[in-house]
Design an enzyme around this catalytic site. Structure first.
Site, PDB file in Angstrom:
ATOM      1  N   VAL A  82      45.887  53.939  40.563  1.00  0.00           N
ATOM      2  CA  VAL A  82      45.157  53.396  39.411  1.00  0.00           C
ATOM      3  C   VAL A  82      43.717  53.892  39.541  1.00  0.00           C
ATOM      4  O   VAL A  82      43.147  53.855  40.643  1.00  0.00           O
ATOM      5  CB  VAL A  82      45.212  51.844  39.410  1.00  0.00           C
ATOM      6  N   ARG A  88      42.476  46.130  39.629  1.00  0.00           N
ATOM      7  CA  ARG A  88      42.563  44.659  39.626  1.00  0.00           C
ATOM      8  C   ARG A  88      42.598  44.099  38.206  1.00  0.00           C
ATOM      9  O   ARG A  88      42.025  43.077  37.911  1.00  0.00           O
ATOM     10  CB  ARG A  88      41.389  44.021  40.423  1.00  0.00           C
ATOM     11  N   GLY A  90      45.784  44.270  36.769  1.00  0.00           N
ATOM     12  CA  GLY A  90      47.220  44.052  36.605  1.00  0.00           C
ATOM     13  C   GLY A  90      48.033  45.298  36.283  1.00  0.00           C
ATOM     14  O   GLY A  90      49.213  45.221  35.953  1.00  0.00           O
ATOM     15  N   LEU A  92      49.009  47.820  38.334  1.00  0.00           N
ATOM     16  CA  LEU A  92      50.085  48.024  39.319  1.00  0.00           C
ATOM     17  C   LEU A  92      51.251  47.071  39.021  1.00  0.00           C
ATOM     18  O   LEU A  92      52.418  47.474  39.039  1.00  0.00           O
ATOM     19  CB  LEU A  92      49.552  47.793  40.747  1.00  0.00           C
ATOM     20  N   THR A  93      50.928  45.830  38.742  1.00  0.00           N
ATOM     21  CA  THR A  93      51.966  44.836  38.464  1.00  0.00           C
ATOM     22  C   THR A  93      52.806  45.285  37.251  1.00  0.00           C
ATOM     23  O   THR A  93      54.041  45.220  37.277  1.00  0.00           O
ATOM     24  CB  THR A  93      51.301  43.471  38.189  1.00  0.00           C
ATOM     25  N   SER A 116      50.540  52.776  51.149  1.00  0.00           N
ATOM     26  CA  SER A 116      49.254  53.245  51.687  1.00  0.00           C
ATOM     27  C   SER A 116      48.583  52.141  52.493  1.00  0.00           C
ATOM     28  O   SER A 116      47.799  52.413  53.397  1.00  0.00           O
ATOM     29  CB  SER A 116      48.327  53.675  50.552  1.00  0.00           C
ATOM     30  N   GLU A 117      48.899  50.883  52.148  1.00  0.00           N
ATOM     31  CA  GLU A 117      48.340  49.733  52.882  1.00  0.00           C
ATOM     32  C   GLU A 117      49.437  48.683  52.957  1.00  0.00           C
ATOM     33  O   GLU A 117      50.156  48.469  51.970  1.00  0.00           O
ATOM     34  CB  GLU A 117      47.152  49.137  52.132  1.00  0.00           C
ATOM     35  N   TYR A 121      52.496  45.278  48.918  1.00  0.00           N
ATOM     36  CA  TYR A 121      53.775  45.218  48.208  1.00  0.00           C
ATOM     37  C   TYR A 121      54.653  43.994  48.455  1.00  0.00           C
ATOM     38  O   TYR A 121      55.634  43.801  47.749  1.00  0.00           O
ATOM     39  CB  TYR A 121      54.568  46.508  48.481  1.00  0.00           C
ATOM     40  N   PHE A 405      57.453  60.628  51.066  1.00  0.00           N
ATOM     41  CA  PHE A 405      57.539  61.029  49.653  1.00  0.00           C
ATOM     42  C   PHE A 405      56.435  60.362  48.851  1.00  0.00           C
ATOM     43  O   PHE A 405      55.809  59.444  49.338  1.00  0.00           O
ATOM     44  CB  PHE A 405      58.916  60.668  49.079  1.00  0.00           C
TER      45      PHE A 405
HETATM   46  C1  COA Z   1      46.724  49.862  45.163  1.00  0.00           C
HETATM   47  C2  COA Z   1      46.440  50.012  43.670  1.00  0.00           C
HETATM   48  C3  COA Z   1      47.531  50.882  43.042  1.00  0.00           C
HETATM   49  C4  COA Z   1      46.432  48.624  43.034  1.00  0.00           C
HETATM   50  O1  COA Z   1      46.382  48.733  41.638  1.00  0.00           O
HETATM   51  P1  COA Z   1      45.795  47.551  40.708  1.00  0.00           P
HETATM   52  O2  COA Z   1      46.135  47.906  39.293  1.00  0.00           O
HETATM   53  O3  COA Z   1      44.379  47.347  41.037  1.00  0.00           O
HETATM   54  O4  COA Z   1      46.660  46.310  41.172  1.00  0.00           O
HETATM   55  P2  COA Z   1      46.868  44.944  40.336  1.00  0.00           P
HETATM   56  O5  COA Z   1      45.636  44.654  39.529  1.00  0.00           O
HETATM   57  O6  COA Z   1      48.155  45.000  39.581  1.00  0.00           O
HETATM   58  O7  COA Z   1      46.986  43.946  41.549  1.00  0.00           O
HETATM   59  C5  COA Z   1      48.027  43.034  41.695  1.00  0.00           C
HETATM   60  C6  COA Z   1      47.708  42.140  42.878  1.00  0.00           C
HETATM   61  O8  COA Z   1      47.704  42.916  44.091  1.00  0.00           O
HETATM   62  C7  COA Z   1      46.468  42.759  44.763  1.00  0.00           C
HETATM   63  N1  COA Z   1      46.136  44.064  45.328  1.00  0.00           N
HETATM   64  C8  COA Z   1      46.162  45.255  44.701  1.00  0.00           C
HETATM   65  N2  COA Z   1      45.788  46.222  45.545  1.00  0.00           N
HETATM   66  C9  COA Z   1      45.540  45.639  46.728  1.00  0.00           C
HETATM   67  C10 COA Z   1      45.096  46.138  47.970  1.00  0.00           C
HETATM   68  N3  COA Z   1      44.866  47.452  48.157  1.00  0.00           N
HETATM   69  N4  COA Z   1      44.935  45.253  48.968  1.00  0.00           N
HETATM   70  C11 COA Z   1      45.167  43.935  48.791  1.00  0.00           C
HETATM   71  N5  COA Z   1      45.587  43.407  47.607  1.00  0.00           N
HETATM   72  C12 COA Z   1      45.758  44.274  46.595  1.00  0.00           C
HETATM   73  C13 COA Z   1      45.493  42.372  43.676  1.00  0.00           C
HETATM   74  O9  COA Z   1      44.373  41.686  44.212  1.00  0.00           O
HETATM   75  C14 COA Z   1      46.328  41.496  42.803  1.00  0.00           C
HETATM   76  O10 COA Z   1      46.459  40.205  43.388  1.00  0.00           O
HETATM   77  P3  COA Z   1      46.485  38.868  42.488  1.00  0.00           P
HETATM   78  O11 COA Z   1      47.692  39.044  41.597  1.00  0.00           O
HETATM   79  O12 COA Z   1      46.619  37.803  43.497  1.00  0.00           O
HETATM   80  O13 COA Z   1      45.213  38.896  41.748  1.00  0.00           O
HETATM   81  C15 COA Z   1      45.066  50.675  43.431  1.00  0.00           C
HETATM   82  O14 COA Z   1      44.092  49.887  44.067  1.00  0.00           O
HETATM   83  C16 COA Z   1      44.956  52.101  43.944  1.00  0.00           C
HETATM   84  O15 COA Z   1      45.177  53.042  43.174  1.00  0.00           O
HETATM   85  N6  COA Z   1      44.602  52.298  45.224  1.00  0.00           N
HETATM   86  C17 COA Z   1      44.415  53.626  45.817  1.00  0.00           C
HETATM   87  C18 COA Z   1      45.727  54.410  45.893  1.00  0.00           C
HETATM   88  C19 COA Z   1      46.812  53.642  46.612  1.00  0.00           C
HETATM   89  O16 COA Z   1      46.593  53.105  47.699  1.00  0.00           O
HETATM   90  N7  COA Z   1      48.002  53.591  45.994  1.00  0.00           N
HETATM   91  C20 COA Z   1      49.153  52.913  46.544  1.00  0.00           C
HETATM   92  C21 COA Z   1      50.050  53.945  47.091  1.00  0.00           C
HETATM   93  S1  COA Z   1      51.442  53.263  47.926  1.00  0.00           S
END
Ligand code: COA
Length: 405
Positions: A82, A88, A90, A92-93, A116-117, A121, A405
């Site tokens: 994202v 943050r 929503g 990803l959700t 990634s972290e 998930y 992957f």
């Molecule tokens: C990880 C990522 C995809 C999250 O996307 P996002 O659209 O911000 O996530 P959402 O807004 O849908 O978050 C849903 C919930 O997860 C939590 N969350 C999302 N990313 C998180 C993170 N890195 N660490 C802890 N909590 C996280 C949010 O706080 C939220 O919690 P809530 O429902 O209690 O408020 C985004 O931060 C990103 O692109 N990160 C860098 C790339 C990456 O790590 N991608 C994942 C690859 S596996």
């Protein structure tokens, strides 16, 4: 307001890729994108739009996943990103709901991913179903405790020959290890691309094959960092993939790796936690092992997933699965299973134990323990049911996923 989501077409890849680049902090090269086009399943891609801009990305690979004693079709979630301006909110959700609908429409009973972290998930029902290990050892401490004679030989191979041999060895291992993901021909091409800017200062891929009577039973793909300090060679060898279909092949390949000259440190990544090296080495404490979550799994169709594996002992279990993200995937189920197969259906009987979806998914490939989950308060059940569940879900080999992957 939810954003519109749609798949992309190949011409949109450069713009779509900018989301990954901004989220994962790298710059993709054109040659990389051209190669990605050959493996990316565009009909499974996920583009989240804000007007005409891509703000969220994802996709899925159509895998076959080996389970204890079986295999199941599986959606492998990938490329989740994202852009920083839209975090943050929503997105990803929203992408996860889209992906789960798509996986269920394809009748894949589960989704898997690499995270990634490890914080992200579990809220969506994923559990860490395999453990990755990385090893590091000083070459002076790599002697074996006893002779391990092997009838075959190790020989080096070039990239073209390796490309022909490696897939067969890799596929043969899946029969014995839960957690293996199938690789298509295009994925093999991609995996062996070896672009210079991916090497991080190491050499190109080197390949060694172990064979008995011309039959390849194992291989190692590795790179070397040539390094000297005050006139002494202190090189590093990184074993990126070592696959062996027999213990003899594995012992011979490690011997080979440990015998490469001018190397001080040997490292290996994406290895199983249960390793032959721990009993081969005379001084195993010298090997530093680091462990972390590997493949994450999320069951979407509990009965289909559970009949897609076998169980270590015969048993019957009535259990409740609590699924907060996707309540319809949870419920109460009766599992009757054993080493020859299983049946699983929804049930109205009183559950003997209750587990959250992330906990059940983490236990799916045989890793972990219901007892430990109960000690953490994530499984509720009497001791007899916990013991039976652990004996059934365990397996004689811990799962391992060597695929990224
Ligand atoms: C990880 C990522 C995809 C999250 O996307 P996002 O659209 O911000 O996530 P959402 O807004 O849908 O978050 C849903 C919930 O997860 C939590 N969350 C999302 N990313 C998180 C993170 N890195 N660490 C802890 N909590 C996280 C949010 O706080 C939220 O919690 P809530 O429902 O209690 O408020 C985004 O931060 C990103 O692109 N990160 C860098 C790339 C990456 O790590 N991608 C994942 C690859 S596996």
């Amino acid at each position: 307001m939810p954003h519109p989501i749609r798949p992309i077409v190949p011409d949109e890849l450069p713009a779509f890729s900018q989301v990954w680049e901004r989220a994962f902090n790298f710059d993709a090269k054109e040659v990389e994108l051209e190669e990605i086009k050959k493996t990316f399943e565009f009909d499974r891609s996920i583009a989240v739009m804000d007007g005409d801009q891509f703000v969220g990305t994802g996709g899925a690979y159509s895998f076959d996943l080996t389970t204890p004693g079986g295999h199941v079709p599986t959606g492998g979630l990938t490329a989740i990103a994202v852009v920083p301006t839209h975090r943050r909110q929503g997105i990803l959700t929203q992408m996860l709901r889209y992906h789960f609908d798509e996986v269920r429409a394809r009748e894949e009973p589960l989704s898997v991913l690499r995270a990634s972290e490890s914080l992200i998930y579990s809220r969506y029902g994923y559990g860490a179903a395999t453990i990755d290990a990385s090893y590091e050892i000083d070459r002076r401490h790599t002697g074996f405790g006893a002779e391990r004679p092997t009838p075959g030989r190790v020989r080096m191979a070039g990239k073209e020959e390796a490309r022909k041999i490696l897939p067969g060895v890799y596929a043969s291992l899946g029969h014995t290890w839960p957690g293996f993901l199938s690789r298509t021909e295009a994925e093999w091409d991609f995996g062996l691309l070896d672009l210079e800017h991916w090497r991080d200062g190491l050499t190109a891929n080197r390949f060694a094959i172990y064979e008995e009577e011309s039959e390849a039973l194992g291989y190692v793909r590795y790179r070397v960092r040539n390094k000297w300090e005050q006139g002494h060679a202190v090189g590093e060898l990184l074993a990126e993939e070592l696959m062996a279909s027999t213990p003899g092949a594995e012992a011979a390949l490690w011997s080979y790796v440990f015998s490469v000259d001018l190397i001080q440190t040997i490292k290996a990544e994406l290895r199983p936690v249960e390793t032959l090296l721990s009993v081969l080495l005379a001084d195993p404490r010298r090997m530093k092992v680091r462990q972390g979550d590997g493949l994450w799994a999320r069951l979407l169709d509990v009965p289909a997933a559970l009949v897609g594996r076998r169980y270590a002992i015969e048993g019957r279990l009535v259990f409740e699965v609590v699924d907060e993200f996707l309540p319809e995937a949870g419920g109460t189920f009766e599992l009757v299973g054993g080493p020859d197969g299983a049946e699983c259906r929804r049930s109205t009987a009183e559950p003997q134990l209750t587990v959250d979806m992330a906990g059940l998914s983490a236990r799916y490939l045989g890793e972990g323990s219901f007892r430990l989950l109960s000690e953490a308060g994530r499984v509720v059940g009497d001791l007899d049911a916990l013991r039976r569940a652990d004996l059934m879900f365990g397996w004689h080999r811990r799962p391992w996923c060597p695929h990224h992957f």
